[in-house]
Enzyme design. Structure first.
Site, mmCIF file in Angstrom:
data_model
loop_
_atom_site.group_PDB
_atom_site.id
_atom_site.type_symbol
_atom_site.label_atom_id
_atom_site.label_comp_id
_atom_site.label_asym_id
_atom_site.label_seq_id
_atom_site.Cartn_x
_atom_site.Cartn_y
_atom_site.Cartn_z
ATOM 1 N N ASP A 278 0.875 -1.183 0.000
ATOM 2 C CA ASP A 278 0.000 0.000 0.000
ATOM 3 C C ASP A 278 0.908 1.227 0.000
ATOM 4 O O ASP A 278 2.129 1.105 0.122
ATOM 5 C CB ASP A 278 -0.894 -0.018 1.261
ATOM 6 C CG ASP A 278 -1.798 1.209 1.335
ATOM 7 O OD1 ASP A 278 -2.402 1.565 0.306
ATOM 8 O OD2 ASP A 278 -1.879 1.836 2.417
ATOM 9 N N SER A 279 0.290 2.395 -0.091
ATOM 10 C CA SER A 279 1.079 3.632 -0.046
ATOM 11 C C SER A 279 1.590 3.915 1.372
ATOM 12 O O SER A 279 2.522 4.686 1.545
ATOM 13 C CB SER A 279 0.216 4.803 -0.508
ATOM 14 O OG SER A 279 -0.905 4.934 0.354
ATOM 15 N N GLU B 28 -2.884 8.754 8.114
ATOM 16 C CA GLU B 28 -1.420 8.633 8.208
ATOM 17 C C GLU B 28 -0.869 9.370 9.432
ATOM 18 O O GLU B 28 0.203 9.051 9.911
ATOM 19 C CB GLU B 28 -0.744 9.159 6.927
ATOM 20 C CG GLU B 28 -0.842 8.225 5.723
ATOM 21 C CD GLU B 28 0.009 6.955 5.839
ATOM 22 O OE1 GLU B 28 1.099 7.000 6.431
ATOM 23 O OE2 GLU B 28 -0.439 5.902 5.333
ATOM 24 N N TYR C 273 -1.133 8.448 -2.514
ATOM 25 C CA TYR C 273 -1.182 8.030 -3.914
ATOM 26 C C TYR C 273 -2.342 8.706 -4.663
ATOM 27 O O TYR C 273 -2.350 8.755 -5.881
ATOM 28 C CB TYR C 273 -1.406 6.514 -3.988
ATOM 29 C CG TYR C 273 -0.161 5.661 -3.974
ATOM 30 C CD1 TYR C 273 1.108 6.193 -3.782
ATOM 31 C CD2 TYR C 273 -0.274 4.276 -4.166
ATOM 32 C CE1 TYR C 273 2.228 5.378 -3.767
ATOM 33 C CE2 TYR C 273 0.842 3.459 -4.174
ATOM 34 C CZ TYR C 273 2.095 4.004 -3.965
ATOM 35 O OH TYR C 273 3.192 3.190 -3.966
ATOM 36 N N GLY C 274 -3.328 9.161 -3.908
ATOM 37 C CA GLY C 274 -4.609 9.585 -4.479
ATOM 38 C C GLY C 274 -4.556 10.592 -5.609
ATOM 39 O O GLY C 274 -5.361 10.544 -6.526
ATOM 40 N N CYS D 38 -10.841 2.669 -0.096
ATOM 41 C CA CYS D 38 -9.436 2.993 0.163
ATOM 42 C C CYS D 38 -9.092 2.242 1.434
ATOM 43 O O CYS D 38 -9.848 2.304 2.413
ATOM 44 C CB CYS D 38 -9.246 4.492 0.357
ATOM 45 S SG CYS D 38 -7.612 4.926 0.985
ATOM 46 N N THR D 39 -7.956 1.543 1.432
ATOM 47 C CA THR D 39 -7.648 0.683 2.581
ATOM 48 C C THR D 39 -7.312 1.472 3.850
ATOM 49 O O THR D 39 -7.246 0.897 4.932
ATOM 50 C CB THR D 39 -6.497 -0.281 2.234
ATOM 51 O OG1 THR D 39 -5.422 0.476 1.660
ATOM 52 C CG2 THR D 39 -6.970 -1.341 1.269
ATOM 53 N N HIS D 40 -7.111 2.780 3.713
ATOM 54 C CA HIS D 40 -6.927 3.591 4.918
ATOM 55 C C HIS D 40 -8.250 3.779 5.677
ATOM 56 O O HIS D 40 -8.254 4.025 6.875
ATOM 57 C CB HIS D 40 -6.403 4.988 4.557
ATOM 58 C CG HIS D 40 -4.938 5.041 4.239
ATOM 59 N ND1 HIS D 40 -4.404 4.506 3.094
ATOM 60 C CD2 HIS D 40 -3.894 5.568 4.939
ATOM 61 C CE1 HIS D 40 -3.091 4.726 3.086
ATOM 62 N NE2 HIS D 40 -2.762 5.368 4.189
ATOM 63 N N CYS E 111 -4.107 -1.697 -2.044
ATOM 64 C CA CYS E 111 -4.314 -0.272 -2.315
ATOM 65 C C CYS E 111 -5.323 -0.194 -3.451
ATOM 66 O O CYS E 111 -5.100 -0.749 -4.526
ATOM 67 C CB CYS E 111 -2.989 0.351 -2.726
ATOM 68 S SG CYS E 111 -3.172 2.017 -3.371
ATOM 69 N N ASN E 112 -6.432 0.472 -3.196
ATOM 70 C CA ASN E 112 -7.465 0.579 -4.237
ATOM 71 C C ASN E 112 -6.975 1.394 -5.430
ATOM 72 O O ASN E 112 -7.317 1.092 -6.569
ATOM 73 C CB ASN E 112 -8.715 1.255 -3.672
ATOM 74 C CG ASN E 112 -9.465 0.358 -2.718
ATOM 75 O OD1 ASN E 112 -10.448 -0.265 -3.087
ATOM 76 N ND2 ASN E 112 -9.002 0.259 -1.482
HETATM 77 N N1 DGL Z 1 -4.716 3.117 0.697
HETATM 78 C C1 DGL Z 1 -4.660 3.426 -0.681
HETATM 79 C C2 DGL Z 1 -5.937 3.120 -1.404
HETATM 80 O O1 DGL Z 1 -6.550 2.135 -1.026
HETATM 81 C C3 DGL Z 1 -3.930 4.667 -1.098
HETATM 82 C C4 DGL Z 1 -4.324 5.942 -0.462
HETATM 83 C C5 DGL Z 1 -3.417 7.093 -0.819
HETATM 84 O O2 DGL Z 1 -2.198 6.985 -0.620
HETATM 85 O O3 DGL Z 1 -3.918 8.116 -1.299
HETATM 86 O O4 DGL Z 1 -6.324 3.772 -2.334
#
Ligand code: DGL
Length: 268
Positions: free
Chosen positions: A11-12, A153, A43-44, A185-187, A74-75
């Site tokens: 993931d990011s 984060e 990453y978004g 998003c996995t966050h 990571c989505n």
């Molecule tokens: N957790 C990631 C996702 O599922 C990336 C989120 C990010 O870094 O913006 O998209």
């Protein structure tokens, strides 16, 4: 003794820990090699090309560490890079978009499904495309939530800031009458208490990690390899202390093994 093959997860940043938590529940004996690309988080807002390049470099790293299955936790990269990765690498690679959609389609009662995700994932329209391919009879409403990843984060998942942002992002989805919400998003599963409080008990919140790991378990069982039971390793591209500290807080103040920093050639 149970047998497992090493699973690479990336993931990011700390978001993929929500998938690791599911792996620990469903495959407690599994060995995990985790990579958090904290030098490039979030990453978004990144381009498709960049996300494909990062995901490619990370997969190669995980394979070099001995991973025999990879979970793209990571989505954003699952949305834009998964086809590329599956084509390039011989090992099974599981993304998080389709499992999340599958779970939501089976749980919605009124066919109105919300997706909250990064800008990259919403822009890709991956959930809508996959729903169409499956011929699923659902209406999907997407909402980008760029403030959420920095909030998670920094570990501030129950802050006023988190609550205010969530209220703003969820309002259009509530107006659209969704009865099911995909945490795209996995966050975001770390924000579930705040999200559920705003949405109330009638909206089902779907964490795609549950179905993702169900699918992972089938793959892992079919590979049937021996490895060090239950050991986890954590690597990051940025500074490890922050990941260690915030990661441990987010997973309920449990200890993570010592997080190591690695320097990869990102080609930039
Ligand atoms: N957790 C990631 C996702 O599922 C990336 C989120 C990010 O870094 O913006 O998209």
């Amino acid at each position: 003794m149970t047998k497992q093959c090493p699973v690479g997860v990336f993931d990011s940043g700390v978001g993929g820990l929500t998938v690791v938590q599911q792996i620990s529940q469903q495959i407690p004996e599994g060995r995990i090699i985790y990579f958090g690309d904290t030098a490039h988080v979030p990453y978004g807002a990144r381009s498709r090309e960049e996300l494909i390049r990062f995901a490619d470099i990370i997969c190669q790293f995980l394979l070099d560490q001995g991973a025999e299955v990879i979970v793209d936790a990571c989505n954003s990269t699952s949305a834009v890079a998964l086809d590329f990765l599956k084509e390039k690498y011989a090992v099974p690679i599981i993304g998080v978009i389709e499992p999340g959609l599958e779970a939501a389609v089976s749980q919605t009662r009124n066919g109105r499904v919300g997706v909250i995700a990064t800008e990259a994932t919403i822009k890709s329209a991956a959930h809508k495309d996959k729903a169409q391919i499956r011929g699923a009879d659902v209406f999907i409403v997407g909402q980008a939530c760029p403030l959420f990843v920095p909030i998670v984060e920094s570990g501030k998942v129950t802050s006023q800031e988190a609550y205010m942002a969530a209220k703003k992002y969820l309002e259009p989805l509530q107006k659209a009458g969704i009865d099911t919400l995909i945490l795209g998003c996995t966050h975001y599963p770390f924000l579930t208490p705040v999200l559920q409080e705003i949405l109330g008990p009638d909206v089902t919140v779907v964490d795609p990690a549950v179905e993702t790991v169900r699918q992972l378990k089938k793959v892992v069982d079919s590979i049937n390899k021996y490895d060090i039971i239950g050991s986890h390793e954590y690597f990051v591209s940025g500074e490890p202390e922050m990941f260690q500290q915030v990661g441990e807080k987010l997973i309920g103040h449990q200890k993570l093994p010592k997080v190591k920093q690695v320097s990869l050639n990102w080609g930039d």
